[in-house]
Design a protein around this motif. Structure first.
Motif, PDB file in Angstrom:
ATOM      1  N   PRO A  60       0.824  -1.212   0.000  1.00 46.88           N
ATOM      2  CA  PRO A  60       0.000   0.000   0.000  1.00 46.88           C
ATOM      3  C   PRO A  60       0.858   1.262   0.000  1.00 46.88           C
ATOM      4  CG  PRO A  60       0.064  -0.935   2.204  1.00 46.88           C
ATOM      5  CD  PRO A  60       0.780  -1.903   1.304  1.00 46.88           C
ATOM      6  N   GLN A  61       0.350   2.315  -0.634  1.00 44.66           N
ATOM      7  CA  GLN A  61       0.995   3.624  -0.535  1.00 44.66           C
ATOM      8  C   GLN A  61       0.687   4.260   0.828  1.00 44.66           C
ATOM      9  OE1 GLN A  61      -0.521   4.636  -4.872  1.00 44.66           O
ATOM     10  NE2 GLN A  61       0.704   6.322  -4.079  1.00 44.66           N
ATOM     11  N   ARG A  62      -0.544   4.067   1.283  1.00 43.42           N
ATOM     12  CA  ARG A  62      -0.998   4.650   2.535  1.00 43.42           C
ATOM     13  C   ARG A  62      -0.861   3.624   3.652  1.00 43.42           C
ATOM     14  NH1 ARG A  62      -4.596   8.729   3.102  1.00 43.42           N
ATOM     15  NH2 ARG A  62      -5.475   8.452   1.006  1.00 43.42           N
ATOM     16  N   THR A  63      -0.470   4.067   4.825  1.00 47.11           N
ATOM     17  CA  THR A  63      -0.429   3.163   5.973  1.00 47.11           C
ATOM     18  C   THR A  63      -1.846   2.701   6.304  1.00 47.11           C
ATOM     19  OG1 THR A  63       1.569   4.126   6.917  1.00 47.11           O
ATOM     20  CG2 THR A  63       0.079   3.004   8.443  1.00 47.11           C
ATOM     21  N   LEU A  64      -2.005   1.402   6.484  1.00 50.46           N
ATOM     22  CA  LEU A  64      -3.306   0.808   6.772  1.00 50.46           C
ATOM     23  C   LEU A  64      -3.279   0.197   8.173  1.00 50.46           C
ATOM     24  CD1 LEU A  64      -3.964  -0.963   3.353  1.00 50.46           C
ATOM     25  CD2 LEU A  64      -4.787   1.273   4.103  1.00 50.46           C
ATOM     26  N   LEU A  65      -4.344   0.439   8.902  1.00 49.10           N
ATOM     27  CA  LEU A  65      -4.471  -0.030  10.278  1.00 49.10           C
ATOM     28  C   LEU A  65      -5.698  -0.934  10.385  1.00 49.10           C
ATOM     29  CD1 LEU A  65      -4.027   3.525  11.811  1.00 49.10           C
ATOM     30  CD2 LEU A  65      -2.243   1.754  11.743  1.00 49.10           C
ATOM     31  N   PHE A  66      -5.573  -1.996  11.159  1.00 47.08           N
ATOM     32  CA  PHE A  66      -6.674  -2.955  11.318  1.00 47.08           C
ATOM     33  C   PHE A  66      -6.823  -3.273  12.805  1.00 47.08           C
ATOM     34  CE2 PHE A  66      -4.515  -3.486   7.316  1.00 47.08           C
ATOM     35  CZ  PHE A  66      -5.548  -3.445   6.384  1.00 47.08           C
ATOM     36  N   SER A  67      -7.921  -2.845  13.378  1.00 50.33           N
ATOM     37  CA  SER A  67      -8.147  -3.073  14.805  1.00 50.33           C
ATOM     38  C   SER A  67      -9.249  -4.105  15.001  1.00 50.33           C
ATOM     39  CB  SER A  67      -8.524  -1.764  15.503  1.00 50.33           C
ATOM     40  OG  SER A  67      -9.658  -1.164  14.910  1.00 50.33           O
ATOM     41  N   PHE A  68      -9.039  -4.982  15.962  1.00 53.64           N
ATOM     42  CA  PHE A  68     -10.011  -6.019  16.301  1.00 53.64           C
ATOM     43  C   PHE A  68     -10.250  -5.947  17.811  1.00 53.64           C
ATOM     44  CE2 PHE A  68      -7.538  -7.876  12.670  1.00 53.64           C
ATOM     45  CZ  PHE A  68      -8.511  -7.632  11.698  1.00 53.64           C
ATOM     46  N   GLY A  69     -11.344  -5.287  18.176  1.00 50.25           N
ATOM     47  CA  GLY A  69     -11.644  -5.055  19.578  1.00 50.25           C
ATOM     48  C   GLY A  69     -12.174  -6.278  20.281  1.00 50.25           C
ATOM     49  N   HIS A  70     -12.013  -6.279  21.612  1.00 46.14           N
ATOM     50  CA  HIS A  70     -12.427  -7.455  22.393  1.00 46.14           C
ATOM     51  C   HIS A  70     -13.624  -7.177  23.299  1.00 46.14           C
ATOM     52  CE1 HIS A  70     -10.111  -5.426  25.586  1.00 46.14           C
ATOM     53  NE2 HIS A  70     -10.790  -6.160  26.440  1.00 46.14           N
ATOM     54  N   ASP A  71     -14.117  -5.919  23.355  1.00 48.19           N
ATOM     55  CA  ASP A  71     -15.223  -5.627  24.277  1.00 48.19           C
ATOM     56  C   ASP A  71     -16.226  -4.640  23.692  1.00 48.19           C
ATOM     57  OD1 ASP A  71     -13.545  -3.414  24.346  1.00 48.19           O
ATOM     58  OD2 ASP A  71     -13.772  -3.084  26.504  1.00 48.19           O
TER      59      ASP A  71
END
Length: 469
Positions: free
Chosen positions: A159-170
């Motif tokens: 990717p050109q852009r930084t990609l973030l992936f969050s997986f919450g637990h609550d």
């Protein structure tokens, strides 16, 4: 003799199913989602009841199943159990984009276990569906995202852009540990985001607002969730000597006023935007009314506010949910308390709500207290490259779907992220029938096998659209 032996053998052979009629092997996405469902990562309101060993097992499952994502991306564990994957972009001048999902699920209501067609945590693949708690909310998003990441990494995508992936637990209990700490971490490290893709929208089939066509809903806003506690004190005593100032009766009058006097319906963004888009696809007087709201808004409001399926789109809603009074059948209580839950339209503040409630009840003896609430993010803009990227990505996979803006009438944990970006777009990457959507948080939650596979394709398209501006 040979003929008599040959005929039964031939009949037996002819009874075997042909290759074309045999059930296809479930895809890797379906199999992995089934495994994810079998790990009961249940969020209980009483946090002491949560079995966090299941959450640790889920982390191990993800590490084993998605080795490239775990070895090539930066993986941070937030607040003990939430996960954040960071894929650095080649152009650090571009603001990051966050894709958010959660892997915790709601409990099965005690006493309803036998109502399920297949056990809630068995992850059964049957009848064209994958059944189980989390099949829709929200493990399908988690698995689809990671399946797409694994494929992109294997294919050498950068990717050109930084990609973030969050997986919450609550998320199911407010996100106060997961989302709140993820947001703080991102604020400290990245400052601002270009935009965020969160849960809360999906592709609906057979929606009565658009019969015969799939509707891909990108929800630009969600309602603010707030509960007011109403309490009354009065003269108590023995039931054989009734009192004039009965706390239960007085509180009942107050809650009845709230129930009998709903807020006036109003047509505001993003519902007005949704109707504009639908109107362009709808013929006859209905389409004319949607396209010409300056003229037809009274008719639209009247119709939508009378329909349970749409009334929450045009008004702040009121629901009396709890009532507590009395300790014994022959004792008049000295105190009564009620909980009233409100879901507020995006332009309504809690302070304005309390003022309205106080004026409507018009009884100084009724004490009104607001429990803590999280202010929902602002309405995201349709007039952005981000929205157009989402629209193009969805139609690259589902060319016949109509992409429409909308509003989530429930709530998510996106209020924790409101300081990171004004543009939070809520979209689940899966397709459901209207009837199946009702299984979210309910009995027989399920996702069709085709939808699970399409979810991976949609996730892949959305990720590439974000990473290649």
């Amino acid at each position: 003799m040979k003929k008599r032996l040959l005929l039964p053998l031939l009949a037996t052979c002819l009874s075997f199913p042909s290759v074309s009629t045999m059930a296809a092997e479930p895809s890797a996405t379906v199999r992995h989602l089934a495994e994810a469902i079998r790990i009961p990562t249940v969020s209980h309101q009483d946090r002491e009841s949560i079995d966090y060993t299941q959450f640790q097992d889920f982390h191990r499952f993800l590490r084993d199943t998605y080795p490239l994502a775990h070895s090539r991306l930066q993986v941070d564990t937030i607040a003990g159990y939430s996960l954040l994957f960071t894929w650095p972009g080649s152009d650090p001048s571009l603001k990051p984009v966050l894709f958010d999902a959660h892997y915790d699920v709601v409990p099965v209501e005690p006493g309803t276990e036998q109502d399920w067609t297949y056990p809630a945590f068995e992850g059964r693949i049957a009848d064209g569906y994958l059944w189980g708690r989390g099949a829709l909310d929200d493990k399908a998003s988690v698995i689809a995202t990671l399946e797409a990441l694994e494929q992109l990494l294997a294919g050498g995508y950068q990717p050109q852009r930084t990609l973030l992936f969050s997986f919450g637990h609550d998320e199911e209990i407010g996100g106060d540990d997961g989302a709140r700490n993820i947001s703080a971490h991102l604020k400290a490290k990245h400052g601002e985001l270009e935009y965020m893709v969160a849960e809360g929208g999906l592709v609906l089939i057979d929606n009565p607002m658009l019969p015969g066509k799939s509707m891909a809903m990108i929800n630009l806003a969600e309602k603010t969730y707030v509960t007011l506690t109403l309490s009354v004190s009065g003269e108590g005593g023995h039931s054989s000597m009734p009192v004039k100032d009965n706390a239960i009766v007085r509180l009942s009058r107050a809650t009845a006023k709230l129930h009998d006097n709903p807020f006036e319906p109003r047509l505001i963004s993003p519902i007005s935007d949704m109707l504009e888009v639908l109107g362009a696809e709808t013929g006859g007087f209905k389409g004319f009314a949607m396209r010409n709201q300056w003229l037809a808004s009274p008719l639209l409001l009247s119709a939508m506010s009378e329909d349970r399926a749409t009334q929450a789109m045009v008004r702040s809603t009121t629901a009396v949910t709890m009532f507590n009074a009395g300790v014994k059948e022959n004792v008049i209580p000295q105190r009564a308390e009620a909980k009233v839950n409100f879901r507020l339209l995006p332009d309504t503040t809690v302070e304005a709500l309390i003022t309205s409630v106080r004026e409507l009840i018009d009884d100084p003896a009724v004490d009104i207290a607001a429990e803590a609430w999280k202010t929902s993010p602002p309405v995201a803009s349709m007039d952005t490259e981000a929205y157009r990227h989402l629209q193009t990505a969805i139609n690259s996979v589902l060319p016949d779907a109509l992409v429409v803006p909308g509003m989530l009438t429930a709530t998510t944990d996106t209020p924790h992220y409101r300081e990171l970006t004004p543009n939070i777009y809520r979209f689940h990457p899966f397709t459901v029938q209207m009837g199946d959507a009702g299984t979210i948080h309910g009995t027989d939650e399920r996702i069709s096998l085709d939808s699970a596979d399409t979810a991976k394709d949609l996730s892949l398209a959305l990720i590439q659209a974000a990473g290649t501006p």
